[in-house]
Design an enzyme around this catalytic site. Structure first.
Site, PDB file in Angstrom:
ATOM      1  N   THR A   1       0.840  -1.196   0.000  1.00 43.50           N
ATOM      2  CA  THR A   1       0.000   0.000   0.000  1.00 43.50           C
ATOM      3  C   THR A   1       0.870   1.239   0.000  1.00 43.50           C
ATOM      4  OG1 THR A   1      -1.590   1.371   1.175  1.00 43.50           O
ATOM      5  CG2 THR A   1      -0.343  -0.121   2.535  1.00 43.50           C
TER       6      THR A   1
ATOM      7  N   ASP B   1      -0.112   3.894   0.973  1.00 45.05           N
ATOM      8  CA  ASP B   1      -0.497   4.652   2.167  1.00 45.05           C
ATOM      9  C   ASP B   1       0.440   4.397   3.354  1.00 45.05           C
ATOM     10  OD1 ASP B   1      -2.641   5.849   0.931  1.00 45.05           O
ATOM     11  OD2 ASP B   1      -4.022   4.232   1.458  1.00 45.05           O
TER      12      ASP B   1
ATOM     13  N   TYR C   1      -3.755   9.339  -9.708  1.00 46.30           N
ATOM     14  CA  TYR C   1      -3.236   7.992  -9.968  1.00 46.30           C
ATOM     15  C   TYR C   1      -1.797   8.008 -10.497  1.00 46.30           C
ATOM     16  CZ  TYR C   1      -8.037   6.096  -9.685  1.00 46.30           C
ATOM     17  OH  TYR C   1      -9.289   5.711  -9.266  1.00 46.30           O
TER      18      TYR C   1
ATOM     19  N   GLN D   1       0.818   9.268  -9.403  1.00 38.05           N
ATOM     20  CA  GLN D   1       1.838   9.061  -8.377  1.00 38.05           C
ATOM     21  C   GLN D   1       2.020   7.597  -7.990  1.00 38.05           C
ATOM     22  OE1 GLN D   1       0.406  10.916  -4.413  1.00 38.05           O
ATOM     23  NE2 GLN D   1      -1.273  11.257  -5.833  1.00 38.05           N
ATOM     24  N   ARG D   2       0.939   6.836  -7.970  1.00 43.90           N
ATOM     25  CA  ARG D   2       1.099   5.453  -7.517  1.00 43.90           C
ATOM     26  C   ARG D   2       1.472   4.522  -8.670  1.00 43.90           C
ATOM     27  NH1 ARG D   2      -5.227   3.877  -6.178  1.00 43.90           N
ATOM     28  NH2 ARG D   2      -5.750   3.296  -8.306  1.00 43.90           N
TER      29      ARG D   2
END
Lengths: 427, 427
Positions: free
Chosen positions: A146, A148, A303, A305-306
């Site tokens: 993740t 996050d 999106y 960035q990921r």
């Protein structure tokens, strides 16, 4: 421990990252080394595809493609947001669980590696418990993923190092741009990054400062701390006075002192009658331009960035791959009901070495890991040297994807389908 | 032609790019090879700094720093949007021109290289004409720069190749991400890129398709063509039906058939009473979600795209550098009143070689170059093979910036100031 012979199922879940496919490559390449694993199947679109018996035959893929997963972003097997909700939808969850074990049994699945975040670790945990209850021989290992970075017990989550490397690079570059354009009037740029409740992603852009207070970002707004309008505006004003420009990084989920998301403006309705959700950056832009009369622009990486594997961290990709390998090794050695975690080993010379270990899934599921308050400056606007010491090693090294015609050459799986053996799932 | 001995002044203007500093490096390194150029000065913040007699002593910079400009984004000298407006503000313009020549004379400026877009080429042209009128010996050469790629006569504008390389990479990556998440419900992502009147930047993302119609972007909205709501929605619907997801790239300046910008919603006022300018992507998101009930997310690359030197095109950076060198060589050889242009030389083997030539500034100033209509599909949503043949060579090759602690190691000029010789400019 008796050798368990059967097939391995691997699936990916939740939001994709730059390195979730590196974990997949780790699972597949390690599985290929063990004779007790006969077939390697990929579940299409996470748990949803498994429920629908949609399996991809990984042994039909070229070795070169699997190798290419190490630098290909997004989720090559497909992913989903489907959640088996045992709390709110107990009956449906029980039905889903029955179906899962029918599918496992039909395809002699004995090893299950699930790559995902909090929800997926919870699902893995439930599947492990159910297998024990049913005395169905199944080894379940969770692989962390993740951007996050909010899973507990693991030093960091694969995907996080890459997102903050890309975002920090972007902050440096945008900072140079805005700084070059800054005149005596001053200017401001607000960069919105992901992170709805934990501020790890926003905080990570502190690395762009490289220890120099004058460097951007000048203000980082974390969702953990209440957003205070006047204090923020004073800080922007002070920064523009000092440097002629101000770069603000904002986590998308920042909330005002009443707990309402700053990006949601319930007073404005769009032409369909929905509240206008301009996003935090647009809201802050309105504020800075309206109150300070300072020219303000926004960047919304979303999106991008990921998925930015072209700027992925080699440390992150290497750890992601190692987690995949470790999951299979753990399962082969008889473990089940664990998540692989990343362990940091500080070296006497200041460098860091990484290893993996196991943590019971029961300790992981539904626990959110936040930034310690003492890793953030007193005013709340800047992570401090403790945070930097933590985050810096995570962005070291560059993943080198091959390039073709000026663009990264990412791989795509052939996805040859495994024949179904069951009747379709009831809706 | 007699040798003209004196000092060279170089300045940068308008929006920064990933490679405008490469042009600066070309000017400086070439100037250093000629004895007739005594001092090399940089104008701080473009024409504005020159008016204020703010000169940077380039010979005080380290050779290593100048070399580093080849991979450092933004405008190292600083830039400005200041325009000498001879049409609307004739009196002020005449005063500015007087001041400029006072400054030139005080510092014995005999060579002036101005790196910029349309407005800057216009300024250079006016300065050249004024020098002729005043019989002040000055050689003025414009160096092209603009991500918008809208200067005439040059094959392409330095900055353009890099912005479309980065944007195409981003479209590929976001496409993989959204594609991996796509379920039967379908999803849509709208990526807003720069380009207020010319659609070169949006069009350039066609390269992400790499010849495969299934690859994103699926729809490109160009500001040159009127935005038609129903036709667009039908195309999104058709795309989602075919691929389960749809990636839309939109140039920020798209206009509806009445000529109004799609991003401007005059019916909504923010809390300061200003119209809400949500931007084109947010507006389209509202439309797709509201009308098609398709989950939609946005990406707004903003300044990040023009500053993304970590993903710059080597072809672009090399051409940018060559333009800077060529400007100085032209001036030394006695030319003035020209812009350096890039010339494409198609090779028999299909590859491209690049050279530079000169074009009179009179042909450049205030002319905007648009994409030929026959380079775009009939429905207006996709540049065709003619466009691809044009754009593909511009993104070839990768600029390799050195990396330190996981981030690009960009250079910053020392900016030691040249002593002023004049009284401050009157306000």
């Amino acid at each position: 421990m008796d050798e368990l012979v059967g097939n391995l199922l691997v699936a990916q879940s939740g939001g994709p990252t730059s390195v979730i496919n590196a974990s997949l490559a780790g699972v597949i390449q390690e599985a290929g080394r063990h004779d007790c694993i006969e077939e390697i199947y990929g579940g299409a679109n996470g748990i949803l595809g498994i429920l629908n018996e949609e399996f991809i035959d990984i042994n039909d893929e070229k070795a070169r493609t699997i190798e290419g997963l190490k630098y290909t972003p997004a989720a090559a097997l497909g992913t989903c947001r489907y959640k088996i909700d045992f709390k709110k939808k107990a009956e449906k969850a029980a039905k889903d669980m029955d179906r899962l074990f029918q599918v496992f049994e039909a395809h002699n699945i004995r090893y299950f590696a699930y790559i995902g975040g909090n929800d997926s670790q919870d699902t893995s945990h439930k599947i492990h418990e159910e297998a024990v209850k049913r005395t169905y021989a199944l080894r379940v290992i969770g692989v962390p993923k993740t951007i996050d970075n909010d899973l507990p017990h693991t030093d960091n989550c694969p995907g996080y190092g890459s997102v903050i490397k890309y975002n920090s690079t972007t902050v440096m570059e945008v900072g140079l741009d805005v700084g070059a354009m800054a005149t005596d009037d001053g200017s401001c740029c607000i960069i919105e990054v992901m992170g709805r409740s934990a501020g790890w992603i926003a905080a990570g852009t502190v690395l762009a400062k490289r220890g120099n207070p004058a460097n951007p970002p000048h203000i980082i707004l974390l969702p953990e701390l209440p957003f205070e309008e006047e204090k923020f505006l004073a800080k922007v004003k002070e920064t523009v006075a000092a440097y002629k420009y101000c770069i603000v990084v904002v986590g998308e989920g920042i909330k005002d002192p009443t707990g309402e998301e700053v990006g949601a403006n319930k007073k404005l309705l769009d032409s369909f009658g929905h509240p206008v959700l301009a996003g935090a950056a647009e809201k802050l832009k309105e504020l800075v331009q309206g109150r300070l009369n300072t020219k303000t622009r926004t960047v919304l990486l979303g999106y991008a960035q990921r998925a930015a594997a072209h700027c992925a961290s080699l440390t992150d990709a290497t750890n992601a791959f190692a987690c995949g390998e470790a999951a299979v090794r753990a399962a082969i050695s008889g473990e089940s009901g664990h998540m692989v975690k990343i362990v940091r080993e500080a070296q006497p010379d200041g460098s860091v070495k990484w290893s993996t270990a196991l943590q019971p899934l029961a300790d992981i599921a539904n626990v959110e890991h936040f930034i310690p308050r003492d890793w953030i400056s007193e005013d709340g606007y800047m992570p401090n040297e403790k945070f930097v010491a933590y985050a810096q090693p995570l962005i070291e090294g560059e993943v080198k994807a091959p390039v073709e015609a000026g663009l990264p050459k990412y791989v795509v799986l052939e996805k040859s389908k495994v024949e179904k053996k069951l009747a379709p799932r009831e809706a």
